[in-house]
Design a protein around this motif. Structure first.
Motif, PDB file in Angstrom:
ATOM      1  N   TRP A   1       1.286   4.278  36.873  1.00  0.00           N
ATOM      2  CA  TRP A   1       2.375   5.103  36.360  1.00  0.00           C
ATOM      3  C   TRP A   1       2.454   6.411  37.138  1.00  0.00           C
ATOM      4  CZ3 TRP A   1       6.246   4.013  33.097  1.00  0.00           C
ATOM      5  CH2 TRP A   1       6.128   2.884  32.289  1.00  0.00           C
ATOM      6  N   ASN A   2       3.692   6.826  37.447  1.00  0.00           N
ATOM      7  CA  ASN A   2       3.916   8.096  38.126  1.00  0.00           C
ATOM      8  C   ASN A   2       4.455   9.168  37.186  1.00  0.00           C
ATOM      9  OD1 ASN A   2       3.177   6.896  40.597  1.00  0.00           O
ATOM     10  ND2 ASN A   2       5.256   6.079  40.843  1.00  0.00           N
ATOM     11  N   MET A   3       4.576   8.827  35.908  1.00  0.00           N
ATOM     12  CA  MET A   3       5.120   9.758  34.929  1.00  0.00           C
ATOM     13  C   MET A   3       4.657   9.336  33.541  1.00  0.00           C
ATOM     14  SD  MET A   3       9.070   8.365  35.119  1.00  0.00           S
ATOM     15  CE  MET A   3       9.723   9.723  34.172  1.00  0.00           C
ATOM     16  N   PRO A   4       4.772  10.224  32.529  1.00  0.00           N
ATOM     17  CA  PRO A   4       4.399   9.814  31.167  1.00  0.00           C
ATOM     18  C   PRO A   4       5.359   8.755  30.631  1.00  0.00           C
ATOM     19  CG  PRO A   4       5.379  12.003  31.158  1.00  0.00           C
ATOM     20  CD  PRO A   4       5.194  11.634  32.592  1.00  0.00           C
ATOM     21  N   PHE A   5       4.902   8.006  29.625  1.00  0.00           N
ATOM     22  CA  PHE A   5       5.741   6.954  29.041  1.00  0.00           C
ATOM     23  C   PHE A   5       5.537   6.934  27.530  1.00  0.00           C
ATOM     24  CE2 PHE A   5       1.694   5.052  30.245  1.00  0.00           C
ATOM     25  CZ  PHE A   5       1.311   4.422  29.073  1.00  0.00           C
ATOM     26  N   VAL A   6       6.523   6.368  26.832  1.00  0.00           N
ATOM     27  CA  VAL A   6       6.464   6.201  25.378  1.00  0.00           C
ATOM     28  C   VAL A   6       6.823   4.758  25.065  1.00  0.00           C
ATOM     29  CG1 VAL A   6       7.479   6.844  23.158  1.00  0.00           C
ATOM     30  CG2 VAL A   6       7.077   8.597  24.894  1.00  0.00           C
ATOM     31  N   HIS A   7       6.028   4.123  24.213  1.00  0.00           N
ATOM     32  CA  HIS A   7       6.256   2.720  23.830  1.00  0.00           C
ATOM     33  C   HIS A   7       6.653   2.654  22.363  1.00  0.00           C
ATOM     34  CE1 HIS A   7       4.480  -1.368  22.576  1.00  0.00           C
ATOM     35  NE2 HIS A   7       5.585  -1.617  23.230  1.00  0.00           N
ATOM     36  N   VAL A   8       7.784   1.998  22.074  1.00  0.00           N
ATOM     37  CA  VAL A   8       8.201   1.750  20.693  1.00  0.00           C
ATOM     38  C   VAL A   8       8.346   0.248  20.530  1.00  0.00           C
ATOM     39  CG1 VAL A   8       9.910   2.213  18.898  1.00  0.00           C
ATOM     40  CG2 VAL A   8       9.459   3.945  20.639  1.00  0.00           C
ATOM     41  N   ASP A   9       7.409  -0.385  19.812  1.00  0.00           N
ATOM     42  CA  ASP A   9       7.502  -1.835  19.645  1.00  0.00           C
ATOM     43  C   ASP A   9       8.249  -2.173  18.361  1.00  0.00           C
ATOM     44  OD1 ASP A   9       5.756  -1.693  17.496  1.00  0.00           O
ATOM     45  OD2 ASP A   9       4.013  -2.359  18.623  1.00  0.00           O
ATOM     46  N   GLN A  10       8.419  -3.484  18.112  1.00  0.00           N
ATOM     47  CA  GLN A  10       9.202  -3.923  16.957  1.00  0.00           C
ATOM     48  C   GLN A  10       8.531  -3.547  15.638  1.00  0.00           C
ATOM     49  OE1 GLN A  10      10.673  -8.034  17.155  1.00  0.00           O
ATOM     50  NE2 GLN A  10      10.135  -8.057  19.315  1.00  0.00           N
ATOM     51  N   LEU A  11       7.234  -3.379  15.668  1.00  0.00           N
ATOM     52  CA  LEU A  11       6.488  -3.152  14.429  1.00  0.00           C
ATOM     53  C   LEU A  11       5.998  -1.708  14.312  1.00  0.00           C
ATOM     54  CD1 LEU A  11       4.396  -6.453  14.517  1.00  0.00           C
ATOM     55  CD2 LEU A  11       6.498  -6.020  13.233  1.00  0.00           C
ATOM     56  N   THR A  12       6.690  -0.788  15.003  1.00  0.00           N
ATOM     57  CA  THR A  12       6.266   0.616  14.953  1.00  0.00           C
ATOM     58  C   THR A  12       6.275   1.131  13.514  1.00  0.00           C
ATOM     59  OG1 THR A  12       7.006   1.139  17.188  1.00  0.00           O
ATOM     60  CG2 THR A  12       6.864   2.967  15.634  1.00  0.00           C
ATOM     61  N   ARG A  13       5.148   1.665  13.099  1.00  0.00           N
ATOM     62  CA  ARG A  13       5.040   2.265  11.768  1.00  0.00           C
ATOM     63  C   ARG A  13       4.930   3.774  11.946  1.00  0.00           C
ATOM     64  NH1 ARG A  13       6.928  -1.649  10.683  1.00  0.00           N
ATOM     65  NH2 ARG A  13       6.166  -3.442   9.527  1.00  0.00           N
ATOM     66  N   LEU A  14       5.806   4.510  11.290  1.00  0.00           N
ATOM     67  CA  LEU A  14       5.824   5.959  11.424  1.00  0.00           C
ATOM     68  C   LEU A  14       4.603   6.575  10.737  1.00  0.00           C
ATOM     69  CD1 LEU A  14       9.613   6.372  10.671  1.00  0.00           C
ATOM     70  CD2 LEU A  14       8.522   6.613  12.901  1.00  0.00           C
TER      71      LEU A  14
ATOM     72  N   PHE B   1      13.115   9.686  21.952  1.00  0.00           N
ATOM     73  CA  PHE B   1      14.110  10.448  22.708  1.00  0.00           C
ATOM     74  C   PHE B   1      13.757  11.930  22.817  1.00  0.00           C
ATOM     75  CE2 PHE B   1      17.111   6.898  21.436  1.00  0.00           C
ATOM     76  CZ  PHE B   1      17.171   6.366  22.720  1.00  0.00           C
ATOM     77  N   LEU B   2      12.904  12.439  21.918  1.00  0.00           N
ATOM     78  CA  LEU B   2      12.449  13.830  22.028  1.00  0.00           C
ATOM     79  C   LEU B   2      11.554  14.031  23.252  1.00  0.00           C
ATOM     80  CD1 LEU B   2      11.678  14.831  18.316  1.00  0.00           C
ATOM     81  CD2 LEU B   2      13.533  15.674  19.776  1.00  0.00           C
ATOM     82  N   CYS B   3      10.985  12.934  23.752  1.00  0.00           N
ATOM     83  CA  CYS B   3      10.113  13.003  24.937  1.00  0.00           C
ATOM     84  C   CYS B   3      10.990  12.865  26.179  1.00  0.00           C
ATOM     85  CB  CYS B   3       9.048  11.914  24.887  1.00  0.00           C
ATOM     86  SG  CYS B   3       8.027  11.964  23.401  1.00  0.00           S
ATOM     87  N   GLU B   4      11.675  13.939  26.528  1.00  0.00           N
ATOM     88  CA  GLU B   4      12.716  13.869  27.560  1.00  0.00           C
ATOM     89  C   GLU B   4      12.175  13.530  28.943  1.00  0.00           C
ATOM     90  OE1 GLU B   4      14.401  17.826  26.842  1.00  0.00           O
ATOM     91  OE2 GLU B   4      16.237  16.824  26.158  1.00  0.00           O
ATOM     92  N   GLU B   5      10.916  13.844  29.195  1.00  0.00           N
ATOM     93  CA  GLU B   5      10.339  13.604  30.523  1.00  0.00           C
ATOM     94  C   GLU B   5       9.609  12.263  30.603  1.00  0.00           C
ATOM     95  OE1 GLU B   5      11.066  15.805  32.868  1.00  0.00           O
ATOM     96  OE2 GLU B   5      12.123  16.943  31.310  1.00  0.00           O
ATOM     97  N   SER B   6       9.680  11.472  29.542  1.00  0.00           N
ATOM     98  CA  SER B   6       8.913  10.213  29.500  1.00  0.00           C
ATOM     99  C   SER B   6       9.811   8.996  29.706  1.00  0.00           C
ATOM    100  CB  SER B   6       8.197  10.081  28.148  1.00  0.00           C
ATOM    101  OG  SER B   6       7.244  11.105  27.981  1.00  0.00           O
TER     102      SER B   6
END
Length: 524
Positions: free
Chosen positions: A62-75, A153-158
């Motif tokens: 990876w060359n940048m940060p990332f965020v993963h949201v899967d189908q079973l994301t629990r807040l 979406f708050l993670c604008e650089e990811s």
């Protein structure tokens, strides 16, 4: 274009069997969409890229940060602020507003004074409460999905890794998602079967048993390229058929010449006009020469037939499958009658409509407006507050869980239980024609993918001794891959009974032969 991630020779094995061939690809900072049949490993690939699971082999850089949201994301957390992972900063802003901020608060908020307005705009656009101390327990399933996406979406650089983010979103939610993805400049990789969402992608990446194939452009361009691929395969198949026939004609002509010369040789031998030793030598040479020619013809035929088999298998993979529900419409028969029906939940106004044979109704509205409740009142799972209704007793109700068959049984056995006039082996043959082959037909139905469960369910319906006069379908397209959606579309568009369909997938709805729309509430 900036490369967000590069992975090479990426593999993962389950029970010592590779899920897909080694994958190598670069992901750039644009809207990338990942498609493919259910069960091919799209969600697993996303989890590998998100480093939630380890590959059997291969590298991910990876060359940048990332965020993963899967189908079973629990807040996580109790409030919106905690779920969005902004609780600490939010509390600092609260202390500033109350006039009790500390030096640490001021230092924490340095350069971040614009955040409250950004949070409110994002939550407002997602039609969520803007008060960050709102308990998340008060949110519906669709609202929680939108909140999980807001956090990403708050993670604008990811770079975003999103697994079917449109599931459980109504039409307005999908349009919001499309807009937010377009504004997210860091890029994304989205697993989706929603063709409306895919039409906004910058590039389509398809995962199949062959690996990853990239189609530059959106889903419309992907469909055009697939159509050209099918046309090319058809032309290659026709060309090989012609060549095989021509080669077989030449082979037959060679055999006929051989037989003719043999008869001539026998005639000369019997006449005694030539030396027998010379005749035998000529005969042996001719037989050897003709045998070599015959073998060459057969080699060419075998090679072309092998090529044709490969092309036919490829055609079977890319061609749309088709099933037909043979209900014969008996004219304008009234199949559904609803008069001043007051639902126990959702839509507060009385509902009245009449649906006749060969009419296809789309029941439309926002999440929570009562679409599913209406169908459940019609089949008497729920009791309406008031009003009257009548439903043709020859109906079939299917929700996204497809509960027509016993899912604990092996697939062929479940079908045999539903329609015992057809043997288990005959059901297995029919399943094989739908690409549910070998060991898969021995698995419990619940172990198959959503698309495969749909195929088995439709197979049961199409072989029912009495096809239903009314189909009530509650988001049957949820969790289905594109091929399975197209199979269902092709069946529904030709269905001559009454259809009541709940779906938020506009592309799917358009292809189901809808003749009427029942709108519950206002769409904004």
């Amino acid at each position: 274009m900036t490369i967000a991630c590069h992975f090479s020779q990426l593999t993962i094995e389950f029970n010592q069997q590779a899920l897909f061939p080694p994958l190598t690809r670069s992901l750039t900072c644009q809207q990338n969409a990942l498609i493919g049949h259910n069960g091919k490993g799209k969600s697993v690939l996303l989890r590998l890229l998100a480093q939630k699971i380890l590959p059997t082999s291969g590298q991910i850089n990876w060359n940048m940060p990332f965020v993963h949201v899967d189908q079973l994301t629990r807040l996580q957390g109790d409030t919106l602020a905690q779920a969005l992972d902004i609780h600490e900063i939010y509390q600092a802003f609260q202390r500033v507003d109350a006039g009790i901020a500390t030096l640490e608060d001021i230092e924490l908020l340095d350069g971040k004074w614009q955040l409250p307005v950004m949070w409110q705009n994002l939550l407002d656009s997602a039609q969520l409460p803007v008060a960050l101390d709102t308990p998340i327990a008060h949110l519906s399933g669709g609202e929680q999905t939108r909140l999980a996406l807001c956090r990403a979406f708050l993670c604008e650089e990811s770079f975003l890794l999103l697994d079917e983010p449109d599931n459980h979103l109504d039409y307005q939610g999908q349009q919001w998602l499309i807009k937010q993805l377009a504004q997210h400049k860091a890029g994304s990789l989205i697993v989706s079967h929603n063709r409306n969402l895919l039409s906004y992608a910058d590039t389509i990446i398809e995962l199949s048993e062959k690996g990853l194939s990239e189609y530059g452009g959106n889903y419309t361009l992907y469909e055009a390229q697939k159509s050209a691929e099918i046309t090319s395969l058809e032309a290659a198949s026709d060309r090989l058929n012609s060549q095989i026939k021509n080669e077989k004609r030449q082979q037959q002509a060679t055999l006929q010449k051989t037989a003719q010369r043999k008869r001539q040789g026998e005639s000369i031998r019997q006449s005694g006009s030539q030396c027998l030793l010379l005749l035998d030598m000529q005969k042996n040479r001719a037989e050897q020469r003709q045998s070599a020619v015959a073998k060459r013809h057969q080699r060419v035929i075998d090679d072309m037939q092998s090529q044709k088999q490969g092309i036919d298998e490829e055609k079977a993979h890319v061609h749309q499958q088709k099933m037909v529900l043979n209900y014969q419409s008996d004219g304008h028969r009234l199949n559904v009658f609803v008069n001043n029906l007051q639902l126990p939940y959702g839509y507060q106004h009385p509902i009245s409509f009449s649906a006749y044979g060969n009419e296809h109704w789309h029941i439309k509205g926002k999440n929570g407006c009562g679409k599913s409740t209406l169908l459940k009142c019609l089949i008497e799972q729920f009791v309406p507050l008031s009003g009257e209704f009548r439903l043709n007793k020859d109906y079939c109700y299917l929700d996204q869980h497809l509960a027509l068959l016993d899912k604990t049984l092996p697939v062929a056995q479940a079908l045999h239980q539903y329609q015992s006039a057809i043997s288990v082996e005959q059901w297995r043959t029919r399943l094989g024609m739908l690409r549910i082959r070998g060991d898969k037909s021995l698995l419990p139905l619940e172990k198959l993918s959503g698309g495969e469960q749909l195929k088995a369910t439709l197979l049961a319906l199409t072989h029912s001794p009495k096809p239903p006069a009314v189909l009530l379908l509650d988001e049957p397209d949820n969790h289905l891959d594109i091929e399975s959606r197209q199979l269902l579309e092709n069946l529904l568009v030709e269905y001559q009974g009454t259809l009541l369909l709940v779906s938020h997938d506009e592309a799917f709805v358009e292809r189901c032969g809808i003749t009427h729309t029942l709108l519950l509430g206002e769409l904004i």
